[in-house]
Enzyme design. Sequence first.
Site, PDB file in Angstrom:
ATOM      1  N   TRP A   1       0.813  -1.222   0.000  1.00 43.44           N
ATOM      2  CA  TRP A   1       0.000   0.000   0.000  1.00 43.44           C
ATOM      3  C   TRP A   1       0.840   1.262   0.000  1.00 43.44           C
ATOM      4  CZ3 TRP A   1      -4.435  -0.645  -1.976  1.00 43.44           C
ATOM      5  CH2 TRP A   1      -5.112  -1.853  -1.803  1.00 43.44           C
TER       6      TRP A   1
ATOM      7  N   ASP B   1      -0.877   6.423   6.674  1.00 45.11           N
ATOM      8  CA  ASP B   1      -2.005   5.577   6.309  1.00 45.11           C
ATOM      9  C   ASP B   1      -2.200   4.575   7.444  1.00 45.11           C
ATOM     10  OD1 ASP B   1      -3.729   3.669   5.327  1.00 45.11           O
ATOM     11  OD2 ASP B   1      -2.607   3.261   3.487  1.00 45.11           O
TER      12      ASP B   1
ATOM     13  N   LYS C   1     -12.084  -1.630   7.707  1.00 48.88           N
ATOM     14  CA  LYS C   1     -11.356  -2.661   8.450  1.00 48.88           C
ATOM     15  C   LYS C   1     -11.678  -2.546   9.944  1.00 48.88           C
ATOM     16  CE  LYS C   1      -8.143  -1.964   4.809  1.00 48.88           C
ATOM     17  NZ  LYS C   1      -8.406  -3.181   4.046  1.00 48.88           N
TER      18      LYS C   1
HETATM   19  C1  LIG Z   1      -3.295  -0.008   4.390  1.00 48.51           C
HETATM   20  C2  LIG Z   1      -4.226   0.238   3.245  1.00 48.51           C
HETATM   21  N1  LIG Z   1      -4.204   1.426   2.623  1.00 48.51           N
HETATM   22  C3  LIG Z   1      -5.015   1.700   1.595  1.00 48.51           C
HETATM   23  C4  LIG Z   1      -5.916   0.766   1.123  1.00 48.51           C
HETATM   24  C5  LIG Z   1      -6.798   1.098  -0.031  1.00 48.51           C
HETATM   25  O1  LIG Z   1      -8.079   1.318   0.440  1.00 48.51           O
HETATM   26  P1  LIG Z   1      -9.349   1.445  -0.507  1.00 48.51           P
HETATM   27  O2  LIG Z   1      -9.659   0.104  -1.055  1.00 48.51           O
HETATM   28  O3  LIG Z   1     -10.384   1.978   0.439  1.00 48.51           O
HETATM   29  O4  LIG Z   1      -9.022   2.437  -1.568  1.00 48.51           O
HETATM   30  C6  LIG Z   1      -5.999  -0.482   1.751  1.00 48.51           C
HETATM   31  C7  LIG Z   1      -6.983  -1.484   1.287  1.00 48.51           C
HETATM   32  O5  LIG Z   1      -7.042  -2.605   1.710  1.00 48.51           O
HETATM   33  C8  LIG Z   1      -5.126  -0.751   2.826  1.00 48.51           C
HETATM   34  O6  LIG Z   1      -5.162  -1.946   3.441  1.00 48.51           O
END
Ligand SMILES: Cc1ncc(COP(=O)(O)O)c(C=O)c1O
Length: 369
Positions: free
Chosen positions: A105, A176, A200
Amino acid sequence: MSKQVLNFAAGPAALPREVLAKAQSELLDYAGSGISVMELSHRSKEFEGLLNRAIADVKTLLNVPDNYKILFLQGGGSTQFAQVALNLLGAKEGNSADYLVTGTWSLKAYEEAKRYGTINLAFPLPANKKYVTVPPQSEWKLNPAASYVYYCANETVDGVEFDFVPETNGVPLVCDMSSNILSRPVDVAKYGLIFAGAQKNVGPSGVTLVIIRSDLLDVKQHPATPIMLGYKLMAENNSLYNTPPTFAIYICGLVFEHLKALGGIAEMNARNDRKSQALYAAIDNSNGFFTSPVVPAYRSRMNVPFRIRGGDDALENKFLKEAEAQNMIQLKGHRSVGGIRASIYNAISEDNVTQLVAFMNKFLAANNA
Ligand SMILES: Cc1ncc(COP(=O)(O)O)c(C=O)c1O
């Protein structure tokens, strides 16, 4: 009563049963209004009331200082990858930022940010593209003139979690926290901005929680920033510039109330310690039958990826099938890394983890020939 299913999904993930039951009981008539939350105007006093309670509860749970704004935005965590860069790169003349890439990510966030400015990696990407650790801070190259430093506190796919807050010597820190917010205490004052896709540990998909230090609202935006992606505009409008995801925000509010009633983040932290210790102990005590790829100091307490016999696909598929027959679902690892992954967010109880561990031990005994 529906059958008991243990949902170890990485997201959208299990929500507390109590929250779902409360939402069900209020579905047709919210707070005596005679209509559903889904039908309430976002300009109504009922909705503003629940939004402001949700904001107040986040502040209480995470001990958020007064100079921070709480926003509920759309577009998921992935939109934040762009929104952070569009809004914050202009803080210094060089339009540059430093990224700590420790997994899937943060790599995506880095790729997105490169579209808008000069983005530096604080340390090289792993040669084999396997993310299993956080390099020591002494090896990081941080630019004191960067507009911000970015990292992902918990890499959901790779199972790598920071056990410390990076030191940036005054450069705003952006994080994040999509997959570990509300799982442990956070010193919010150390951050410029924190974001978390809700699906989550916070609520349903469709809403993203953002905590931003007020002075960062005045950074000059990239000129191509869409109006909808301005943090300042959203803050000035209390996240009500356009129609927000009202039902998702309502469910988040119920989760916050639920966490407060359970004893808040300190209680969650203690439970998450015990849960993750039990699961890693089952892995480590299996004589190499189960293996965790992650360096122990950086093993995630929320997402626990593991392999069986070093990556025996047939045996892993057998494990998943038998787990499902026991109503333990969504244990398949992310498609990019394979294997097994158990996500054990706040809504997964200690008893649920005990059941998973018992199943693992049984599987080990039956297949360790
Ligand atoms: C740590 C992290 N950041 C960002 C995201 C991306 O999120 P989204 O699917 O809401 O765009 C995720 C998705 O699983 C994630 O686990």
